[in-house]
Scaffold this motif. Structure first.
Motif, PDB file in Angstrom:
ATOM      1  N   UNK A 140      17.640  25.646  -7.212  1.00  0.00           N
ATOM      2  CA  UNK A 140      18.152  26.331  -5.944  1.00  0.00           C
ATOM      3  C   UNK A 140      19.614  26.278  -6.095  1.00  0.00           C
ATOM      4  N   UNK A 141      20.357  27.268  -5.674  1.00  0.00           N
ATOM      5  CA  UNK A 141      21.848  27.086  -5.750  1.00  0.00           C
ATOM      6  C   UNK A 141      22.531  25.662  -5.213  1.00  0.00           C
ATOM      7  N   UNK A 142      21.894  25.074  -4.430  1.00  0.00           N
ATOM      8  CA  UNK A 142      22.452  23.705  -3.708  1.00  0.00           C
ATOM      9  C   UNK A 142      21.936  22.561  -4.634  1.00  0.00           C
ATOM     10  N   UNK A 143      21.150  22.800  -5.704  1.00  0.00           N
ATOM     11  CA  UNK A 143      20.542  21.560  -6.377  1.00  0.00           C
ATOM     12  C   UNK A 143      20.676  22.119  -7.945  1.00  0.00           C
ATOM     13  N   UNK A 144      21.834  22.311  -8.329  1.00  0.00           N
ATOM     14  CA  UNK A 144      22.132  22.820  -9.844  1.00  0.00           C
ATOM     15  C   UNK A 144      22.213  21.557 -10.590  1.00  0.00           C
ATOM     16  N   UNK A 145      21.939  21.589 -12.033  1.00  0.00           N
ATOM     17  CA  UNK A 145      22.074  20.600 -12.751  1.00  0.00           C
ATOM     18  C   UNK A 145      23.356  20.030 -13.090  1.00  0.00           C
ATOM     19  N   UNK A 146      23.561  18.565 -13.410  1.00  0.00           N
ATOM     20  CA  UNK A 146      24.896  18.239 -14.107  1.00  0.00           C
ATOM     21  C   UNK A 146      25.088  18.849 -15.342  1.00  0.00           C
TER      22      UNK A 146
END
Length: 151
Positions: A129-135
């Motif tokens: 999700x664009x709001x849940x990008x990985x570190x």
């Protein structure tokens, strides 16, 4: 002086002009990135083997080959790296100022294919999700994703 230079320039028309222009201008590579979305609006991110260990996640990217149209570079790179098929969309960004390259980014839509990773370059591929990008993402890629996220 400008008139003399202009007169000489007119006299040397053809291959000599092009050789002078070639010698006088920078030679560079073109890096092309795809902001690939699926129908749910998720972003395709790849964990790249050859990128820094602290920032391995990023968008599909690669260099254009001589004579290749840049939207086709996105299609080729995504296919080579993941086995997925995409339809290139609008031009998102053109960035110059690097020593020997410029960077271009396009939106792209996932339209098919079966996930089959290029094990040499790519360790993992996932939809985010664009709001849940990985570190561990490239900052420039986060900006590309955020700039294209629908409001």
């Amino acid at each position: 002086m400008k008139r003399i230079v202009a007169g000489v320039w007119k006299l040397i028309r053809g291959p000599l002009q092009w050789r002078i222009l070639w010698l006088a201008h920078a030679k560079f590579m073109v890096g092309v990135t795809g902001v690939v979305r699926n129908e749910q609006g998720q972003i395709l991110l790849l964990k790249h083997r050859m990128w820094p260990a602290e920032r391995p996640w990023g968008l599909p990217t690669g260099y254009a080959v001589k004579g290749e149209e840049f939207p086709n570079t996105v299609v080729r790179e995504v296919r080579e790296e993941t086995g997925l098929e995409v339809l290139p969309g609008r031009l998102v960004q053109v960035t110059s100022g690097y020593k020997l390259r410029m960077e271009i980014a396009y939106e792209a839509l996932h339209v098919g294919g079966t996930l089959k990773l290029d094990g040499f370059e790519i360790l993992e591929a996932k939809w985010f999700s664009p709001d849940g990008l990985p570190d561990g993402m490239q900052d420039s890629h986060v900006q590309l994703i955020k700039s294209g996220t629908p409001a």
